[in-house]
Write a protein that holds these residues in place. Structure first.
Motif, short mmCIF file in Angstrom:
data_model
loop_
_atom_site.label_atom_id
_atom_site.label_comp_id
_atom_site.label_asym_id
_atom_site.label_seq_id
_atom_site.Cartn_x
_atom_site.Cartn_y
_atom_site.Cartn_z
N ALA A 91 -6.29 2.56 12.93
CA ALA A 91 -5.08 2.74 12.12
C ALA A 91 -4.04 3.58 12.86
N GLU A 103 -6.79 5.99 6.70
CA GLU A 103 -5.35 5.73 6.70
C GLU A 103 -4.67 6.65 7.70
N ASN A 116 0.81 -1.22 0.00
CA ASN A 116 0.00 0.00 0.00
C ASN A 116 0.84 1.27 0.00
N LEU A 121 -3.43 1.21 7.00
CA LEU A 121 -4.68 1.41 6.27
C LEU A 121 -5.72 0.44 6.77
N ARG A 173 2.75 3.76 7.48
CA ARG A 173 1.33 3.87 7.16
C ARG A 173 0.57 2.65 7.66
#
Length: 771
Positions: free
Chosen positions: A521, A591, A243, A496, A494
């Protein structure tokens, strides 16, 4: 300050960008597969840069962080070398993942071979939920325990659990997972955790892939961590996810690793391109095995449903289209046509010029044409890894190939350069067609974009690909040859989260769902050492028309704003909107994004224009051109070079074709612009040109494919949408078939008669542009 290493372990080469303790950057490139010299290219490259001898340990505290993308999971999936997996699925659906959507991707193959399944055994579990998540059939725990015990006794230690409607109610999956843990399974993948989305086929496949690959990744991560003395010699080891976000090595999962390397290239493309003022980018990442293309116009584009190596994945991945046209794509002459790929010479033996007895490839075309010179290419070949490219064997093999083509085609023998350029033209056309799939096919005008080229072979073909697409601006970062590795250092941590949310656009519950996803998240990012103040969240809604299956991604907000954004996107993608149809939520996503790596200070010095290092002759457009050769590192801010010219650097070669001009911007980036109109190609005439025959065949096939993609995306019928039960073809003015896409052939038998009937009935009124 300690070292940082940003690594892309690719299929052919492993690229390393090293950030020295003083902040300076250097690069290193080595073959990914070289068992005579090292066990793992990434670790070997780090040790080379640190100057460590065999057996010498990494000094304590020497490495601050290693940020890495790897093809380990991808290769294991492609080669079917993952863990042995037991699949547990709802009773009555044991064959579901084998059947899939009943699509037939290779209709015209005489020998049909299904992709090998990635699970070894399947057991049906007595349980059932309805479409609202309510229990219809209670879980038979005793029978389930017996099935798990049978798998364990057969030596299986990895289990994938995927039940009908479990994304709504995970009760049964959680209980079965607990039983598996009690019995000693070491990898337990549960579908509602792996992919909280509707569609059991995609969710089930994703769960199986996670169970299949996670143990392989875990072993690789442990191997690298041990070699780097993680915790002592190296403080932190992180991996790139599909991602586009980094994650701690301990959290790296199989389902998130398929596009680990290419995702780093997208991050590098966006961060460097936007910093230089280019907000619309077409990414062109050409490596040794394949070419990856991507699109950026303000946000990262992700796909939540992807097929990789015959397996359907329902997990967020960077939207990257891959075509088998890399520097190692093998050249052949079959069926009266020049053909490039899809077979690749890979890292071993590699192209003919790599001194391992390999076949002729796209790279060898550039060697023969003079665009790659052994004098200005890294000498990393031969038994000792210190020999230059072998141009003599390339010329010998092309001479033999030209002779073979003349004999088979019954035509006079052509010069080797003409044959090589014909093959190169086909490779360029294949890459241009791939770019059309992620741009023109989706309603984007590529002539308004900048073509950002990277990868080891990108600069060699940049001008030719841009000309094939009508683009007039090309961007090459100073680290373009290793931009996927460079992007690892610029990426953020990150996390998600997504979930299915079938509801009306004004559903008030959507806000609560988004907040819950964002909190979950953000918690994962905080758990990786990022302070709460350094985390931002972004929320997206995937919307669709009522009755449609094609969801489009917009920023989450007020219903009116989401509707307006959806209509703009739908009009650009499909050419129409339907004001009378209701717009619904399909999926919600949030996110959390941690602090990104900073772009190093890249200000280029102002220096006098240097004299050329060398002069070469290269063949392009059926002519030989005298071209000066410059070292890119010697070109300062404002330097300007008019093609034909060749620019060399340690990680790549840039060919400035005639009609193009290269300038260096204030940040040291190379910007190529077309300063003269492209020469118009002469009419093909009636003489059969094997190279042009393949180019036109691929072009017509690409058009038919685009027709099919539009039909599938706009259809209401599941039979069309998922099974691809339709055909698209191109006919000439007489109604004769020119090209058909690889769709269902049964329609083609009557299609020609239908087209001829339409032509006959509308002969007096049919005109270009008139329906």
């Amino acid at each position: 300050m300690a070292w940082e290493f940003w690594i892309d372990r690719g299929g052919t080469f492993t690229d390393i960008v090293a950030r020295h303790p003083d902040g300076q950057l250097s690069t290193h490139k080595l073959l990914s597969d070289n068992p005579e010299r090292y066990a793992d290219a990434a670790v070997a490259g780090i040790r080379d840069i640190l100057g460590l001898g065999p057996g010498q340990p990494i000094p304590a505290g020497a490495i601050r962080a290693v940020k890495m993308g790897t093809t380990v999971a991808t290769n294991a999936l492609l080669e079917r070398k993952g863990e042995r997996v037991l699949l547990l699925i709802t009773e009555g659906f044991g064959d579901l993942l084998r059947l899939g959507y009943q699509t037939r991707p290779k209709l015209f193959d005489l020998h049909i071979r299904r992709p090998d399944l990635v699970y070894e055994q399947v057991a049906e579990v007595c349980e059932r939920l309805d479409a609202q998540g309510c229990i219809v059939t209670p879980l038979d725990q005793a029978a389930t325990r017996r099935a798990l015990q049978d798998g364990f006794d057969a030596g299986l230690r990895s289990v994938a659990i995927a039940f009908m409607h479990a994304w709504l109610n995970p009760e049964h999956e959680l209980r079965v997972a607990a039983i598996a843990g009690e019995l000693g399974y070491t990898q337990i993948s549960i579908s509602h955790q792996v992919s909280r989305l509707i569609k059991l086929v995609g969710r089930g496949d994703t769960t199986v892939v996670d169970a299949y690959l996670s143990p392989i990744l875990r072993r690789y991560v442990e191997q690298v961590a041990s070699a780097l003395d993680l915790g002592t010699g190296c403080a932190r080891l992180m991996f790139m996810q599909s991602n586009g976000g980094l994650t701690d090595a301990a959290r790296f999962q199989g389902k998130d690793a398929i596009l680990s390397g290419p995702a780093g290239g997208i991050v590098g493309m966006v961060r460097t391109g936007v910093a230089a003022g280019h907000d619309r980018l077409i990414g062109f990442d050409m490596g040794g095995t394949s070419t990856d293309v991507s699109h950026y116009a303000g946000t990262f584009e992700r796909s939540f449903e992807t097929e990789v190596a015959g397996v359907r994945m329902r997990a967020p991945m960077m939207d990257i289209h891959t075509v088998a046209a890399g520097g190692g794509s093998i050249l052949s002459f079959r069926d009266g046509r020049y053909q490039v790929g899809p077979e690749s010479a890979g890292a071993n033996p590699g192209p003919a010029s790599y001194r391992r007895g390999g076949p002729l490839t796209v790279t060898d075309c550039n060697v023969l044409l003079g665009k790659l010179s052994p004098r200005h290419f890294p000498s990393v070949f031969g038994p000792q890894g210190d020999a230059p490219l072998d141009s003599d064997v390339v010329r010998e093999k092309f001479a033999q190939l030209a002779s073979d083509i003349a004999r088979q085609a019954g035509t006079p023998q052509r010069p080797a350069e003409e044959v090589a350029e014909g093959f190169l033209r086909i490779a360029v056309a294949n890459m241009a067609n791939a770019i059309k799939k992620i741009s023109v096919e989706r309603g984007h005008d590529v002539t308004r974009y900048t073509l950002q080229c990277f990868g080891g072979a990108g600069g060699q073909h940049a001008c030719l690909v841009a000309d094939a697409l009508g683009m007039s601006k090309i961007f090459l970062h100073p680290f373009a040859g290793v931009l996927s590795a460079y992007g690892m250092g610029l990426a953020e941590i990150r996390s998600l989260r997504e979930c299915q949310h079938d509801a009306a656009l004004n559903d008030p519950a959507a806000i609560g769902v988004i907040k819950a996803l964002a909190a979950e998240a953000a918690q994962e990012v905080r758990a990786q050492g990022v302070a709460a103040d350094d985390i931002r969240t972004e929320s997206r809604a995937h919307l669709r028309y009522d009755g449609s299956h094609q969801a489009l991604d917009v920023a989450f907000g007020k219903p009116a704003a989401m509707l307006a954004a959806f209509e703009v996107t739908h009009l650009a993608r499909f050419g129409f909107i339907s004001p009378d149809r209701a717009v619904l939520f399909d999926m919600l996503a949030a996110e959390a994004i941690g602090t990104a790596g900073e772009i190093p200070d890249e200000a280029a010095p102002v220096t006098p224009m240097p004299a050329p290092l060398d002069h070469m002759r290269f063949y392009s457009g059926a002519l030989f051109h005298d071209a000066p050769v410059y070292a890119r590192a010697d070109l300062g801010q404002g330097a300007e070079i008019t093609g034909p010219a060749i620019l060399t650097e340690p990680t790549g070669t840039v060919v400035v074709e005639p009609g193009w001009r290269a300038t260096v911007d204030p940040r040291g980036n190379m910007v190529l612009t077309r300063h003269a109109a492209a020469a118009r190609a002469p009419a093909a005439g009636t003489r059969v040109d094997p190279a042009m025959l393949e180019v036109m065949s691929n072009l017509f096939m690409s058009i038919a494919d685009q027709m099919g993609a539009t039909l599938a995306n706009t259809s209401w019928s599941v039979n069309i949408k998922e099974r691809f039960d339709f055909s698209c073809a191109i006919f000439d003015a007489a109604g004769d078939l020119v090209a058909n896409a690889p769709h269902v052939p049964v329609h083609l038998g009557s299609m020609a008669d239908s087209v001829r009937t339409v032509i006959r009935q509308t002969a007096r009124t049919l005109r270009p542009g008139v329906a």
